[in-house]
Design an enzyme around this catalytic site. Structure first.
Site, mmCIF file in Angstrom:
data_model
loop_
_atom_site.group_PDB
_atom_site.id
_atom_site.type_symbol
_atom_site.label_atom_id
_atom_site.label_comp_id
_atom_site.label_asym_id
_atom_site.label_seq_id
_atom_site.Cartn_x
_atom_site.Cartn_y
_atom_site.Cartn_z
ATOM 1 N N ASP A 47 0.910 -1.199 -0.051
ATOM 2 C CA ASP A 47 0.175 0.004 -0.104
ATOM 3 C C ASP A 47 1.036 1.204 -0.082
ATOM 4 O O ASP A 47 1.726 1.245 0.896
ATOM 5 C CB ASP A 47 -0.853 -0.125 1.324
ATOM 6 C CG ASP A 47 -1.837 1.055 1.318
ATOM 7 O OD1 ASP A 47 -1.692 2.043 0.788
ATOM 8 O OD2 ASP A 47 -2.910 1.017 2.025
ATOM 9 N N TYR A 143 -9.191 15.700 -6.460
ATOM 10 C CA TYR A 143 -8.508 14.693 -7.394
ATOM 11 C C TYR A 143 -7.710 15.558 -8.575
ATOM 12 O O TYR A 143 -6.663 15.233 -8.566
ATOM 13 C CB TYR A 143 -9.437 13.998 -8.142
ATOM 14 C CG TYR A 143 -8.991 12.939 -9.275
ATOM 15 C CD1 TYR A 143 -8.375 11.740 -8.743
ATOM 16 C CD2 TYR A 143 -8.947 13.374 -10.654
ATOM 17 C CE1 TYR A 143 -7.743 10.901 -9.974
ATOM 18 C CE2 TYR A 143 -8.351 12.355 -11.497
ATOM 19 C CZ TYR A 143 -7.833 11.219 -11.176
ATOM 20 O OH TYR A 143 -7.368 10.730 -12.010
ATOM 21 N N LYS A 147 -3.797 15.813 -9.154
ATOM 22 C CA LYS A 147 -3.034 15.641 -10.497
ATOM 23 C C LYS A 147 -2.078 16.822 -10.632
ATOM 24 O O LYS A 147 -0.946 16.675 -11.388
ATOM 25 C CB LYS A 147 -3.870 14.975 -11.512
ATOM 26 C CG LYS A 147 -4.454 13.791 -11.019
ATOM 27 C CD LYS A 147 -3.458 12.725 -11.036
ATOM 28 C CE LYS A 147 -3.989 11.438 -10.613
ATOM 29 N NZ LYS A 147 -3.175 10.354 -10.716
ATOM 30 N N THR A 185 -11.495 2.639 -17.558
ATOM 31 C CA THR A 185 -11.049 1.930 -16.647
ATOM 32 C C THR A 185 -12.319 1.614 -15.563
ATOM 33 O O THR A 185 -13.240 2.309 -15.489
ATOM 34 C CB THR A 185 -9.905 2.615 -15.868
ATOM 35 O OG1 THR A 185 -10.322 3.626 -14.936
ATOM 36 C CG2 THR A 185 -8.986 2.893 -16.732
#
Length: 246
Positions: A47, A143, A147, A185
């Site tokens: 992890d 998110y 990035k 995905t």
């Protein structure tokens, strides 16, 4: 990308937190033909938010082979929440994986590369075009911010690590970033279930009128890790079907 590197002859270790590799991993492993490639695909459980385990796995893997040629740091999670409703715990959890996990992965790999004095080493950080734009139709402020942070991280690691170390002759480490557009995905398919009409909106939002598939990024992984990109560092390679080029 791992499969593509195997096909190019690389010994690839996929790291994930699952106790056992997924069916997709096993299918990829079964597609490898030892008669036609010297490459191989292996699994290690870790992890990325557990820094000690992460360092132990990467160090032991590099020590086993006496080198580490490179890595693709791709860990990432998503959470769809309006910014006004985000909690500190939600934000910290996402940044722990998407940013700190990528940083610690790169750090552990760099240590092993320097330890074994591996030449032509390259690190690839997986960001997203979401680090450059706000995703239409998707409320994912943390998110997207994570990035953007990964893109900036790649520049700074490249600045620190690209030059050879004069004191002991250790070669420099190239660091680049890959920013894909929308890829179908399992994580993205869950987004489609949560937001009605999102897939169609995204398909219309790029110049090719469709979403990408994971295998379309295999060549980019091989390019960024290999000698074909030997003079490339601190860059962000955007592959998004023209989404950000309007």
């Amino acid at each position: 990308m791992g499969e593509a590197v195997v096909e190019a002859g690389g010994i690839v270790y996929a790291l994930d937190r699952l106790p056992e590799p997924s069916d997709d991993f096993l299918a990829a492993q079964n597609r490898i033909d030892p008669a036609t490639t010297a490459g191989s695909l292996h699994y290690r459980r870790v992890d990325v938010s557990n820094n000690k385990d992460l360092n132990d796995v990467i160090t032991s893997t590099a020590d086993e082979h006496g080198k580490l040629n490179g890595a693709i740091a791709a860990a990432g999670i998503q959470q769809l929440t309006p910014a006004i409703d985000y909690t500190p715990a939600d934000a910290a959890r996402m940044l722990q994986v998407n940013y700190t996990g990528v940083l610690m992965t790169a750090q552990a790999c760099a240590r092993s590369i320097l330890k074994h004095k591996t030449p032509d080493a390259s690190l690839v950080l997986i960001a997203s075009m979401s680090g450059l734009i706000a995703n239409k139709g998707l409320l994912s402020p943390v998110y997207n911010s994570s990035k953007a942070a990964v893109i900036q991280l790649a520049r700074n690691l490249a600045m620190e690590w690209s030059k050879p170390r004069d004191d002991d002759g250790v070669p420099g480490i190239r660091v680049n970033c890959l920013s894909p557009g929308h890829i179908v995905t399992p994580m993205v398919e869950r987004n489609f279930e949560e937001v009605e009409g999102l897939r169609e909106m995204w398909e219309e939002a790029n110049m090719m009128g469709r979403l990408s598939r994971p295998q379309e990024f295999g060549g980019a992984g091989v390019f960024l890790l290999g000698r074909a990109s030997s003079f490339m560092t601190g860059s962000n390679l955007v592959i998004d079907g023209g989404h950000t080029a309007w």
